[in-house]
Design a protein around this motif. Structure first.
Motif, PDB file in Angstrom:
ATOM      1  N   PRO A  51      40.628  48.124  24.467  1.00 47.58           N
ATOM      2  CA  PRO A  51      41.635  47.797  23.448  1.00 47.58           C
ATOM      3  C   PRO A  51      41.889  46.288  23.358  1.00 47.58           C
ATOM      4  O   PRO A  51      41.713  45.559  24.331  1.00 47.58           O
ATOM      5  CB  PRO A  51      42.896  48.531  23.935  1.00 47.58           C
ATOM      6  N   PHE A  52      42.373  45.848  22.186  1.00 46.57           N
ATOM      7  CA  PHE A  52      42.528  44.423  21.919  1.00 46.57           C
ATOM      8  C   PHE A  52      43.448  43.733  22.915  1.00 46.57           C
ATOM      9  O   PHE A  52      43.160  42.637  23.384  1.00 46.57           O
ATOM     10  CB  PHE A  52      43.026  44.191  20.486  1.00 46.57           C
ATOM     11  N   THR A  53      44.589  44.341  23.248  1.00 46.11           N
ATOM     12  CA  THR A  53      45.511  43.693  24.194  1.00 46.11           C
ATOM     13  C   THR A  53      44.843  43.506  25.552  1.00 46.11           C
ATOM     14  O   THR A  53      45.045  42.489  26.208  1.00 46.11           O
ATOM     15  CB  THR A  53      46.812  44.502  24.348  1.00 46.11           C
ATOM     16  N   ALA A  54      44.038  44.448  25.965  1.00 43.34           N
ATOM     17  CA  ALA A  54      43.308  44.310  27.228  1.00 43.34           C
ATOM     18  C   ALA A  54      42.247  43.212  27.107  1.00 43.34           C
ATOM     19  O   ALA A  54      41.970  42.508  28.077  1.00 43.34           O
ATOM     20  CB  ALA A  54      42.679  45.639  27.621  1.00 43.34           C
ATOM     21  N   GLN A  55      41.646  43.075  25.922  1.00 46.00           N
ATOM     22  CA  GLN A  55      40.671  41.995  25.701  1.00 46.00           C
ATOM     23  C   GLN A  55      41.333  40.634  25.886  1.00 46.00           C
ATOM     24  O   GLN A  55      40.746  39.727  26.486  1.00 46.00           O
ATOM     25  CB  GLN A  55      40.078  42.092  24.295  1.00 46.00           C
ATOM     26  N   VAL A  56      42.539  40.505  25.358  1.00 39.73           N
ATOM     27  CA  VAL A  56      43.271  39.245  25.495  1.00 39.73           C
ATOM     28  C   VAL A  56      43.566  38.974  26.966  1.00 39.73           C
ATOM     29  O   VAL A  56      43.418  37.848  27.449  1.00 39.73           O
ATOM     30  CB  VAL A  56      44.566  39.266  24.653  1.00 39.73           C
ATOM     31  N   VAL A  57      43.959  40.010  27.704  1.00 35.66           N
ATOM     32  CA  VAL A  57      44.230  39.858  29.137  1.00 35.66           C
ATOM     33  C   VAL A  57      42.948  39.484  29.876  1.00 35.66           C
ATOM     34  O   VAL A  57      42.951  38.592  30.739  1.00 35.66           O
ATOM     35  CB  VAL A  57      44.865  41.147  29.711  1.00 35.66           C
ATOM     36  N   VAL A  58      41.833  40.128  29.533  1.00 33.36           N
ATOM     37  CA  VAL A  58      40.541  39.816  30.159  1.00 33.36           C
ATOM     38  C   VAL A  58      40.170  38.361  29.882  1.00 33.36           C
ATOM     39  O   VAL A  58      39.737  37.631  30.773  1.00 33.36           O
ATOM     40  CB  VAL A  58      39.445  40.787  29.660  1.00 33.36           C
ATOM     41  N   PHE A  59      40.346  37.949  28.631  1.00 35.71           N
ATOM     42  CA  PHE A  59      40.066  36.553  28.268  1.00 35.71           C
ATOM     43  C   PHE A  59      40.926  35.593  29.092  1.00 35.71           C
ATOM     44  O   PHE A  59      40.425  34.641  29.692  1.00 35.71           O
ATOM     45  CB  PHE A  59      40.317  36.322  26.773  1.00 35.71           C
ATOM     46  N   ALA A  60      42.233  35.844  29.119  1.00 30.67           N
ATOM     47  CA  ALA A  60      43.157  34.940  29.808  1.00 30.67           C
ATOM     48  C   ALA A  60      42.867  34.880  31.308  1.00 30.67           C
ATOM     49  O   ALA A  60      42.830  33.789  31.896  1.00 30.67           O
ATOM     50  CB  ALA A  60      44.597  35.377  29.557  1.00 30.67           C
ATOM     51  N   LEU A  61      42.649  36.031  31.929  1.00 31.20           N
ATOM     52  CA  LEU A  61      42.382  36.043  33.371  1.00 31.20           C
ATOM     53  C   LEU A  61      41.056  35.381  33.715  1.00 31.20           C
ATOM     54  O   LEU A  61      40.981  34.589  34.661  1.00 31.20           O
ATOM     55  CB  LEU A  61      42.405  37.477  33.899  1.00 31.20           C
ATOM     56  N   SER A  62      40.010  35.705  32.961  1.00 31.24           N
ATOM     57  CA  SER A  62      38.709  35.099  33.278  1.00 31.24           C
ATOM     58  C   SER A  62      38.737  33.587  33.038  1.00 31.24           C
ATOM     59  O   SER A  62      38.221  32.814  33.854  1.00 31.24           O
ATOM     60  CB  SER A  62      37.583  35.761  32.469  1.00 31.24           C
ATOM     61  N   ALA A  63      39.378  33.143  31.958  1.00 35.09           N
ATOM     62  CA  ALA A  63      39.467  31.704  31.689  1.00 35.09           C
ATOM     63  C   ALA A  63      40.291  31.006  32.775  1.00 35.09           C
ATOM     64  O   ALA A  63      39.920  29.933  33.256  1.00 35.09           O
ATOM     65  CB  ALA A  63      40.076  31.463  30.314  1.00 35.09           C
ATOM     66  N   LEU A  64      41.395  31.636  33.188  1.00 35.48           N
ATOM     67  CA  LEU A  64      42.238  31.047  34.225  1.00 35.48           C
ATOM     68  C   LEU A  64      41.484  30.938  35.550  1.00 35.48           C
ATOM     69  O   LEU A  64      41.530  29.897  36.219  1.00 35.48           O
ATOM     70  CB  LEU A  64      43.507  31.874  34.396  1.00 35.48           C
ATOM     71  N   LEU A  65      40.785  32.001  35.933  1.00 31.15           N
ATOM     72  CA  LEU A  65      40.024  31.964  37.176  1.00 31.15           C
ATOM     73  C   LEU A  65      38.921  30.908  37.123  1.00 31.15           C
ATOM     74  O   LEU A  65      38.696  30.185  38.104  1.00 31.15           O
ATOM     75  CB  LEU A  65      39.429  33.342  37.470  1.00 31.15           C
ATOM     76  N   LEU A  66      38.253  30.799  35.991  1.00 32.09           N
ATOM     77  CA  LEU A  66      37.220  29.776  35.847  1.00 32.09           C
ATOM     78  C   LEU A  66      37.816  28.373  35.933  1.00 32.09           C
ATOM     79  O   LEU A  66      37.250  27.487  36.576  1.00 32.09           O
ATOM     80  CB  LEU A  66      36.473  29.956  34.529  1.00 32.09           C
ATOM     81  N   LEU A  67      38.960  28.175  35.264  1.00 26.82           N
ATOM     82  CA  LEU A  67      39.607  26.861  35.288  1.00 26.82           C
ATOM     83  C   LEU A  67      40.063  26.484  36.690  1.00 26.82           C
ATOM     84  O   LEU A  67      39.983  25.319  37.090  1.00 26.82           O
ATOM     85  CB  LEU A  67      40.800  26.835  34.330  1.00 26.82           C
ATOM     86  N   LEU A  68      40.549  27.463  37.443  1.00 21.90           N
ATOM     87  CA  LEU A  68      41.073  27.167  38.777  1.00 21.90           C
ATOM     88  C   LEU A  68      40.004  27.036  39.846  1.00 21.90           C
ATOM     89  O   LEU A  68      40.140  26.229  40.766  1.00 21.90           O
ATOM     90  CB  LEU A  68      42.079  28.248  39.188  1.00 21.90           C
ATOM     91  N   PHE A  69      38.928  27.832  39.744  1.00 21.19           N
ATOM     92  CA  PHE A  69      37.973  27.881  40.847  1.00 21.19           C
ATOM     93  C   PHE A  69      36.596  27.295  40.550  1.00 21.19           C
ATOM     94  O   PHE A  69      35.941  26.783  41.447  1.00 21.19           O
ATOM     95  CB  PHE A  69      37.822  29.328  41.344  1.00 21.19           C
ATOM     96  N   VAL A  70      36.147  27.367  39.325  1.00 24.05           N
ATOM     97  CA  VAL A  70      34.800  26.886  39.003  1.00 24.05           C
ATOM     98  C   VAL A  70      34.828  25.446  38.488  1.00 24.05           C
ATOM     99  O   VAL A  70      34.033  24.615  38.912  1.00 24.05           O
ATOM    100  CB  VAL A  70      34.118  27.820  37.978  1.00 24.05           C
ATOM    101  N   ARG A  71      35.747  25.156  37.589  1.00 27.26           N
ATOM    102  CA  ARG A  71      35.795  23.838  36.965  1.00 27.26           C
ATOM    103  C   ARG A  71      35.925  22.689  37.957  1.00 27.26           C
ATOM    104  O   ARG A  71      35.216  21.675  37.834  1.00 27.26           O
ATOM    105  CB  ARG A  71      36.922  23.772  35.942  1.00 27.26           C
ATOM    106  N   PRO A  72      36.797  22.777  38.989  1.00 28.09           N
ATOM    107  CA  PRO A  72      36.916  21.632  39.911  1.00 28.09           C
ATOM    108  C   PRO A  72      35.596  21.271  40.597  1.00 28.09           C
ATOM    109  O   PRO A  72      35.261  20.089  40.705  1.00 28.09           O
ATOM    110  CB  PRO A  72      37.963  22.096  40.922  1.00 28.09           C
ATOM    111  N   SER A  73      34.851  22.276  41.040  1.00 28.59           N
ATOM    112  CA  SER A  73      33.588  21.956  41.713  1.00 28.59           C
ATOM    113  C   SER A  73      32.554  21.431  40.727  1.00 28.59           C
ATOM    114  O   SER A  73      31.775  20.529  41.054  1.00 28.59           O
ATOM    115  CB  SER A  73      33.044  23.167  42.465  1.00 28.59           C
TER     116      SER A  73
END
Length: 155
Positions: A51-73
């Motif tokens: 569902p769309f609301t879950a898609q938004v949550v998936v987007f937000a969580l994956s982007a946040l995790l990438l920003l916090l853990f992948v981007r710095p390295s």
């Protein structure tokens, strides 16, 4: 029209990912790249029927995790791989110049990088004659602090 929306949600996420990727190419900060990858994860979620609301949550969580853990390295690796060459006034330090007007503690100019610069001796008490080749020891505002060139160093 509303029947098409659930079937094309993945296209909207794909469009967002492409737009974020284009913005990343302009900024080169890796932040929009992480958001674009998050949008691609949302494309996958939409493609499997989440569902769309879950898609938004998936987007937000994956982007946040990438920003916090992948981007710095990735930023660290990118910064280490780019040679940091001195530019502007810092790039003139170590360059040779020719004395245009006699240089003393009170006055003098040199021709440096095709321009006339105010110059003063880097070390107190020195004077430089017109035509003498000198080296820039430091830049102090708009004044080049110069020193003698030891020709044995340049050979």
């Amino acid at each position: 029209m509303t029947d098409m929306l659930p079937d094309s949600q993945w296209l909207w996420w794909l469009g967002a990912a492409l737009a974020l990727g284009a913005i990343e190419m302009l900024t080169l900060d890796l932040m929009f790249l992480m958001l674009a990858i998050g949008a691609l994860v949302a494309v996958l979620a939409a493609a499997i029927g989440v569902p769309f609301t879950a898609q938004v949550v998936v987007f937000a969580l994956s982007a946040l995790l990438l920003l916090l853990f992948v981007r710095p390295s990735l930023r660290r690796r990118l910064d280490e791989s780019i040679p940091h060459a001195p530019t502007n006034a810092a790039g003139l330090i170590g360059q040779e110049a020719r004395v245009a007007e006699p240089v003393t503690e009170l006055a003098g100019t040199v021709k440096l990088a095709g321009e006339i610069w105010t110059a003063r001796p880097a070390w107190g008490g020195e004077t430089f004659a017109v035509g003498e080749v000198v080296r820039v020891a430091e830049i102090d505002g708009a004044t080049a602090r110069i020193e003698r060139v030891n020709r044995a160093d340049t050979l």
